[in-house]
Design a protein around this motif. Structure first.
Motif, PDB file in Angstrom:
ATOM      1  N   LYS A 133       0.825  -1.202   0.000  1.00 47.08           N
ATOM      2  CA  LYS A 133       0.000   0.000   0.000  1.00 47.08           C
ATOM      3  C   LYS A 133       0.865   1.259   0.000  1.00 47.08           C
ATOM      4  CE  LYS A 133      -2.462   1.414   3.657  1.00 47.08           C
ATOM      5  NZ  LYS A 133      -3.543   1.479   4.644  1.00 47.08           N
ATOM      6  N   MET A 134       1.909   1.247   0.815  1.00 46.35           N
ATOM      7  CA  MET A 134       2.751   2.434   0.908  1.00 46.35           C
ATOM      8  C   MET A 134       3.448   2.719  -0.423  1.00 46.35           C
ATOM      9  SD  MET A 134       5.612   3.498   3.704  1.00 46.35           S
ATOM     10  CE  MET A 134       4.448   3.266   5.009  1.00 46.35           C
ATOM     11  N   VAL A 135       4.034   1.699  -1.023  1.00 49.35           N
ATOM     12  CA  VAL A 135       4.726   1.892  -2.300  1.00 49.35           C
ATOM     13  C   VAL A 135       3.715   2.269  -3.380  1.00 49.35           C
ATOM     14  CG1 VAL A 135       6.084   0.775  -4.108  1.00 49.35           C
ATOM     15  CG2 VAL A 135       6.698   0.431  -1.711  1.00 49.35           C
ATOM     16  N   GLY A 143       3.267  10.211  -7.018  1.00 49.62           N
ATOM     17  CA  GLY A 143       4.101  10.449  -8.194  1.00 49.62           C
ATOM     18  C   GLY A 143       5.606  10.346  -7.976  1.00 49.62           C
ATOM     19  N   TYR A 144       6.011   9.718  -6.886  1.00 49.67           N
ATOM     20  CA  TYR A 144       7.439   9.537  -6.647  1.00 49.67           C
ATOM     21  C   TYR A 144       7.992   8.470  -7.586  1.00 49.67           C
ATOM     22  CZ  TYR A 144       7.160  12.211  -2.293  1.00 49.67           C
ATOM     23  OH  TYR A 144       6.984  13.208  -1.368  1.00 49.67           O
ATOM     24  N   ILE A 149      11.449   6.531  -3.728  1.00 51.29           N
ATOM     25  CA  ILE A 149      10.738   5.680  -2.770  1.00 51.29           C
ATOM     26  C   ILE A 149      11.740   4.821  -2.009  1.00 51.29           C
ATOM     27  CG2 ILE A 149       9.095   3.765  -2.527  1.00 51.29           C
ATOM     28  CD1 ILE A 149       7.661   4.939  -5.050  1.00 51.29           C
ATOM     29  N   ALA A 150      12.684   4.248  -2.730  1.00 55.45           N
ATOM     30  CA  ALA A 150      13.701   3.401  -2.099  1.00 55.45           C
ATOM     31  C   ALA A 150      14.452   4.181  -1.027  1.00 55.45           C
ATOM     32  CB  ALA A 150      14.659   2.864  -3.160  1.00 55.45           C
ATOM     33  N   LYS A 151      14.802   5.407  -1.344  1.00 57.36           N
ATOM     34  CA  LYS A 151      15.533   6.239  -0.382  1.00 57.36           C
ATOM     35  C   LYS A 151      14.652   6.586   0.823  1.00 57.36           C
ATOM     36  CE  LYS A 151      18.384  10.365  -0.152  1.00 57.36           C
ATOM     37  NZ  LYS A 151      18.879  11.541  -0.864  1.00 57.36           N
ATOM     38  N   MET A 152      13.390   6.958   0.559  1.00 60.01           N
ATOM     39  CA  MET A 152      12.474   7.333   1.642  1.00 60.01           C
ATOM     40  C   MET A 152      12.228   6.183   2.610  1.00 60.01           C
ATOM     41  SD  MET A 152       9.538   9.382  -0.470  1.00 60.01           S
ATOM     42  CE  MET A 152       8.528   9.876   0.907  1.00 60.01           C
ATOM     43  N   LEU A 153      12.087   4.971   2.049  1.00 60.55           N
ATOM     44  CA  LEU A 153      11.704   3.819   2.864  1.00 60.55           C
ATOM     45  C   LEU A 153      12.889   2.951   3.268  1.00 60.55           C
ATOM     46  CD1 LEU A 153       8.472   2.756   0.924  1.00 60.55           C
ATOM     47  CD2 LEU A 153       8.672   4.243   2.932  1.00 60.55           C
ATOM     48  N   ASP A 154      14.073   3.345   2.827  1.00 61.17           N
ATOM     49  CA  ASP A 154      15.291   2.594   3.131  1.00 61.17           C
ATOM     50  C   ASP A 154      15.186   1.149   2.638  1.00 61.17           C
ATOM     51  OD1 ASP A 154      17.898   2.381   4.066  1.00 61.17           O
ATOM     52  OD2 ASP A 154      17.262   1.707   6.051  1.00 61.17           O
ATOM     53  N   SER A 156      15.612  -1.244  -1.317  1.00 55.39           N
ATOM     54  CA  SER A 156      16.245  -1.166  -2.631  1.00 55.39           C
ATOM     55  C   SER A 156      15.221  -0.735  -3.674  1.00 55.39           C
ATOM     56  CB  SER A 156      16.833  -2.528  -3.015  1.00 55.39           C
ATOM     57  OG  SER A 156      15.802  -3.426  -3.336  1.00 55.39           O
ATOM     58  N   GLU A 157      15.720  -0.236  -4.780  1.00 51.49           N
ATOM     59  CA  GLU A 157      14.842   0.172  -5.879  1.00 51.49           C
ATOM     60  C   GLU A 157      14.078  -1.043  -6.419  1.00 51.49           C
ATOM     61  OE1 GLU A 157      15.352   2.579 -10.056  1.00 51.49           O
ATOM     62  OE2 GLU A 157      16.884   2.874  -8.521  1.00 51.49           O
ATOM     63  N   GLY A 158      14.750  -2.187  -6.472  1.00 52.61           N
ATOM     64  CA  GLY A 158      14.101  -3.414  -6.929  1.00 52.61           C
ATOM     65  C   GLY A 158      12.960  -3.828  -6.016  1.00 52.61           C
ATOM     66  N   THR A 159      13.147  -3.646  -4.715  1.00 49.14           N
ATOM     67  CA  THR A 159      12.084  -3.967  -3.764  1.00 49.14           C
ATOM     68  C   THR A 159      10.892  -3.048  -3.982  1.00 49.14           C
ATOM     69  OG1 THR A 159      13.643  -4.820  -2.131  1.00 49.14           O
ATOM     70  CG2 THR A 159      11.494  -4.135  -1.306  1.00 49.14           C
ATOM     71  N   SER A 160      11.157  -1.777  -4.239  1.00 47.08           N
ATOM     72  CA  SER A 160      10.073  -0.831  -4.516  1.00 47.08           C
ATOM     73  C   SER A 160       9.292  -1.267  -5.749  1.00 47.08           C
ATOM     74  CB  SER A 160      10.647   0.578  -4.724  1.00 47.08           C
ATOM     75  OG  SER A 160       9.623   1.484  -5.063  1.00 47.08           O
ATOM     76  N   LYS A 161       9.989  -1.630  -6.792  1.00 46.88           N
ATOM     77  CA  LYS A 161       9.333  -2.073  -8.030  1.00 46.88           C
ATOM     78  C   LYS A 161       8.535  -3.351  -7.795  1.00 46.88           C
ATOM     79  CE  LYS A 161      12.700   0.020 -11.141  1.00 46.88           C
ATOM     80  NZ  LYS A 161      13.761  -0.229 -12.126  1.00 46.88           N
TER      81      LYS A 161
END
Length: 186
Positions: A133-135, A143-144, A149-154, A156-161
């Motif tokens: 939900k957060m991502v 629109g991030y 998002i990866a930086k905000m939530l600490d 990885s970018e792959g995890t965000s995707k």
């Protein structure tokens, strides 16, 4: 015809609020609280908790008004504080977990034509696991980019995707179930 400079009026209101003028702070709160409650509600299911987080975030807004540089939208600046406060709240409550999943499959999703109301859509989003939900909200609503998002939530970018992909898939499945139920095919 008299032309009123609304931007100047808001700038003066912000300046007065930054000087701890309670009336000016109340006017800013009244002007922006409805929309900002909606922002907080995107992240926090319970309306009362979302309102508590919004109020805490407004305290931060007022404490940091002197740092607002009048570059870009004031509403956008407040919105960023709201989102960050929601993330902080959820972290403290330990309600967010992210599956470390560097590998994701980019899937196409059908555009869904449905008679879902805003409340129905919000309910579907609320039913997502907190990390999804957060991502989803940060990417689709705010629109991030995944890097932000990866930086905000600490994470990885792959995890965000991956979280976004899983959220979209889960939402698609929920909408399909609702459509089947409405059509009597379930």
């Amino acid at each position: 015809m008299k032309v009123i400079d609304l931007h100047s009026d808001e700038k003066n209101l912000i300046k007065e609020a930054a000087a701890n003028n309670r009336h000016a702070q109340q006017r800013l709160y009244s002007k922006h609280s409805g929309k900002m409650l909606g922002v907080c509600r995107q992240y926090i299911k319970d309306l009362h908790l979302a309102e508590d987080v919004m109020i805490t975030a407004f305290m931060k807004v007022f404490a940091n008004l002197k740092n607002f540089e009048h570059k870009g939208s004031f509403e956008g600046w407040i919105r960023r504080i709201m989102v960050n406060e929601c993330i902080s709240y959820l972290r403290v409550q330990k309600k967010v977990g992210f599956l470390e999943d560097e590998y994701y499959k980019e899937e196409s999703f059908n555009n869904i034509e449905s008679n879902l109301s805003v409340d129905d859509i919000q309910s579907l989003i609320d039913s997502l696991p907190e990390g999804y939900k957060m991502v989803f909200n940060l990417y689709c609503i705010e629109g991030y980019k995944h890097q932000e998002i990866a930086k905000m939530l600490d994470i990885s970018e792959g995890t965000s995707k991956s979280q976004l992909s899983h959220a979209r898939k889960m939402l698609q499945e929920q909408v399909n179930k609702l459509k089947n139920y409405e059509n009597g095919t379930e």
